[in-house]
Design a protein around this motif. Structure first.
Motif, PDB file in Angstrom:
ATOM      1  N   CYS A  92      50.281  49.040  32.163  1.00 51.98           N
ATOM      2  CA  CYS A  92      48.468  48.030  31.554  1.00 51.98           C
ATOM      3  C   CYS A  92      47.827  49.364  31.147  1.00 51.98           C
ATOM      4  O   CYS A  92      47.400  49.585  29.536  1.00 51.98           O
ATOM      5  CB  CYS A  92      47.702  48.027  32.480  1.00 51.98           C
ATOM      6  SG  CYS A  92      46.164  47.201  32.491  1.00 51.98           S
TER       7      CYS A  92
ATOM      8  N   GLU B 109      39.479  48.081  34.096  1.00 49.73           N
ATOM      9  CA  GLU B 109      40.547  47.189  33.857  1.00 49.73           C
ATOM     10  C   GLU B 109      41.574  46.163  34.588  1.00 49.73           C
ATOM     11  O   GLU B 109      41.784  45.772  34.782  1.00 49.73           O
ATOM     12  CB  GLU B 109      40.416  46.728  32.089  1.00 49.73           C
ATOM     13  CG  GLU B 109      39.017  46.745  31.905  1.00 49.73           C
ATOM     14  CD  GLU B 109      38.927  46.606  30.046  1.00 49.73           C
ATOM     15  OE1 GLU B 109      40.575  47.106  29.527  1.00 49.73           O
ATOM     16  OE2 GLU B 109      37.922  46.883  28.833  1.00 49.73           O
ATOM     17  N   CYS B 110      42.230  47.753  34.571  1.00 42.60           N
ATOM     18  CA  CYS B 110      43.686  48.152  34.617  1.00 42.60           C
ATOM     19  C   CYS B 110      43.021  48.540  36.811  1.00 42.60           C
ATOM     20  O   CYS B 110      44.551  47.298  36.750  1.00 42.60           O
ATOM     21  CB  CYS B 110      44.252  49.330  34.274  1.00 42.60           C
ATOM     22  SG  CYS B 110      45.213  49.400  32.642  1.00 42.60           S
TER      23      CYS B 110
ATOM     24  N   GLU C 185      43.382  44.564  37.386  1.00 36.68           N
ATOM     25  CA  GLU C 185      43.919  43.102  37.443  1.00 36.68           C
ATOM     26  C   GLU C 185      45.856  43.880  37.702  1.00 36.68           C
ATOM     27  O   GLU C 185      45.818  42.539  38.445  1.00 36.68           O
ATOM     28  CB  GLU C 185      44.506  44.320  35.221  1.00 36.68           C
ATOM     29  CG  GLU C 185      43.724  43.480  34.456  1.00 36.68           C
ATOM     30  CD  GLU C 185      44.087  43.823  32.479  1.00 36.68           C
ATOM     31  OE1 GLU C 185      45.711  44.399  32.851  1.00 36.68           O
ATOM     32  OE2 GLU C 185      43.469  43.572  31.816  1.00 36.68           O
TER      33      GLU C 185
ATOM     34  N   LYS D  90      44.449  41.925  40.602  1.00 38.06           N
ATOM     35  CA  LYS D  90      44.406  40.431  41.395  1.00 38.06           C
ATOM     36  C   LYS D  90      45.677  39.897  41.464  1.00 38.06           C
ATOM     37  O   LYS D  90      46.279  38.471  41.914  1.00 38.06           O
ATOM     38  CB  LYS D  90      44.028  39.922  40.044  1.00 38.06           C
ATOM     39  CG  LYS D  90      42.525  39.798  39.650  1.00 38.06           C
ATOM     40  CD  LYS D  90      42.108  39.628  38.768  1.00 38.06           C
ATOM     41  CE  LYS D  90      40.466  39.445  38.413  1.00 38.06           C
ATOM     42  NZ  LYS D  90      40.234  39.412  36.946  1.00 38.06           N
TER      43      LYS D  90
END
Length: 97
Positions: free
Chosen positions: A59, A89-90, A93, A96
């Motif tokens: 990512c 952000e990575c 992600e 999740k």
């Protein structure tokens, strides 16, 4: 939150450790970057799983390249905010999944 901050610090360390003579993303440079970053993430006190590290590294690498940040430019202070945002952000992600 601690885990996200840990991801950011690991990413910054990996970026700082990564340096090459050529300032371009070649397949070899990208592979070496991913290898070093993954090693950093899977070792130490707050290590992450192999799968999480792979997802994070992939990512981050793709987002860094999309921002047109070259390998030697990751250490520049003007890119620090962008790299922190990418790492956040990575990490989100990855958490999740």
């Amino acid at each position: 939150m601690k885990k996200i901050l840990n991801y950011i610090s690991i990413a910054v360390v990996a970026f700082a450790l990564f340096s090459c003579n050529k300032n371009e993303w070649t397949p070899e440079v990208e592979a070496e970057f991913k290898k070093l970053a993954k090693e950093e993430m899977t070792s130490g006190e707050d290590k992450v799983s192999d799968q999480e590290a792979t997802e994070m590294v992939n990512c981050m690498t793709e987002k860094i390249k999309k921002q047109n940040i070259l390998p030697n430019d990751v250490e520049k202070t003007e890119n620090e905010a962008i790299l922190t945002k990418i790492a956040m952000e990575c990490a989100k992600e990855s958490m999740k999944k």
